[in-house]
Scaffold this active site. Structure first.
Site, PDB file in Angstrom:
ATOM      1  N   HIS A   9       0.818  -1.105   0.058  1.00  0.00           N
ATOM      2  CA  HIS A   9       0.009  -0.084   0.112  1.00  0.00           C
ATOM      3  C   HIS A   9       1.059   1.304   0.045  1.00  0.00           C
ATOM      4  O   HIS A   9       2.044   1.278   0.470  1.00  0.00           O
ATOM      5  CB  HIS A   9      -0.881   0.096   1.222  1.00  0.00           C
ATOM      6  CG  HIS A   9      -0.115  -0.184   2.176  1.00  0.00           C
ATOM      7  ND1 HIS A   9       0.342   1.146   2.987  1.00  0.00           N
ATOM      8  CD2 HIS A   9       0.142  -1.145   3.411  1.00  0.00           C
ATOM      9  CE1 HIS A   9       1.106   0.846   4.330  1.00  0.00           C
ATOM     10  NE2 HIS A   9       0.774  -0.592   4.493  1.00  0.00           N
ATOM     11  N   GLU A 124      -1.801  -7.318   7.206  1.00  0.00           N
ATOM     12  CA  GLU A 124      -0.478  -7.049   7.736  1.00  0.00           C
ATOM     13  C   GLU A 124      -0.528  -8.071   9.033  1.00  0.00           C
ATOM     14  O   GLU A 124      -1.498  -8.619   9.786  1.00  0.00           O
ATOM     15  CB  GLU A 124      -0.409  -5.550   8.002  1.00  0.00           C
ATOM     16  CG  GLU A 124       0.838  -5.054   8.829  1.00  0.00           C
ATOM     17  CD  GLU A 124       2.216  -5.410   7.975  1.00  0.00           C
ATOM     18  OE1 GLU A 124       2.430  -6.719   8.101  1.00  0.00           O
ATOM     19  OE2 GLU A 124       2.547  -4.387   7.534  1.00  0.00           O
TER      20      GLU A 124
END
Length: 248
Positions: A9, A124
């Protein structure tokens, strides 16, 4: 030949604030938005067919921005557990729910629609006691060497959190079951996710050792591009690719 593109990201608010983000849903910054659009420009020559992302907004926003440059509209695919009537029977007579993948509306109604698969397997790292904490304060409390060990090593993560090995155990089976077959069908795939879920995939794809994976870091919103041919994934420009940093 098909393409697999993996993208971390763009910059998030907590990247700037110096906090361990993990599973906390923090959006992109203005810089992160620009990074995602620059990434999209690099991918203009690759027509994307299927997309994968995590359950976290910073990865999803990055994906949306990339798709917007290709003038494509993402359609989320939802997995739903079957009802009692939707169960299948095993050979031993027991039953299991059949999961169905459903779109909010048919994905093939327009040429510019593209499926988005969102799954926690690509999230994550869960940072445990570090989650949401300032990195400099945690380094002062536990020591920089200990923090680096928790964040870089394969086998050990922060207390009450995940190690890279834990992430590998959730991300790689998902990749093999859901993503790899699409590449085998000759379709181009993009995975927008996070530093550690993507490190796990890179370790798997490239056969990187437990020790050497400590050195791998991903830049924000820089595409790592693999070609798939003859059953093998090969990274383009492997030695000069600036997206993957081989240092601590």
């Amino acid at each position: 030949m098909s393409y697999l593109i993996i993208v971390r990201h763009g910059e998030s608010g907590w990247n700037v604030d110096g906090r361990f983000g993990g599973w906390v849903d923090v959006p992109l910054t203005g810089k992160g938005i620009k990074e995602a659009l620059l990434c999209a420009a690099e991918l203009e020559g690759i027509d994307l067919d299927v997309t994968f992302t995590s359950k976290l907004i910073r990865a999803q926003e990055t994906l949306f921005l990339i798709l917007s440059k290709q003038k494509k509209i993402g359609v989320f695919v939802h997995e739903e557990a079957g009802t009692g009537e939707d169960r299948t029977e095993r050979e031993d007579g027991s039953r299991k729910d059949r999961k169905e993948k459903r779109y909010a509306y048919p994905p093939n109604t327009e040429k510019n629609l593209i499926p988005i698969h969102s799954n926690e397997a690509l999230n994550e790292r869960y940072y445990g006691i570090l989650q949401g904490k300032k990195k400099d304060k945690m380094k002062a409390k536990y020591g920089e060497e200990q923090i680096l060990h928790w964040c870089r090593s394969f086998d050990e993560g922060p207390p009450e959190g995940e190690s890279l090995k834990d992430i590998y155990r959730r991300a790689v089976p998902y990749f093999e079951k859901e993503i790899f077959p699409i590449l085998q069908d000759g379709k181009n795939v993009i995975v927008c996710a996070h530093q550690n879920s993507l490190r796990a995939l890179i370790k798997h794809i490239e056969g990187i050792s437990n020790e050497d994976i400590r050195k791998i870091r991903l830049a924000n919103a820089r595409p790592v591009i693999y070609t798939f041919s003859g059953g093998r994934l090969v990274r383009e420009n492997a030695e000069t690719d600036p997206s993957v940093k081989r240092n601590l």
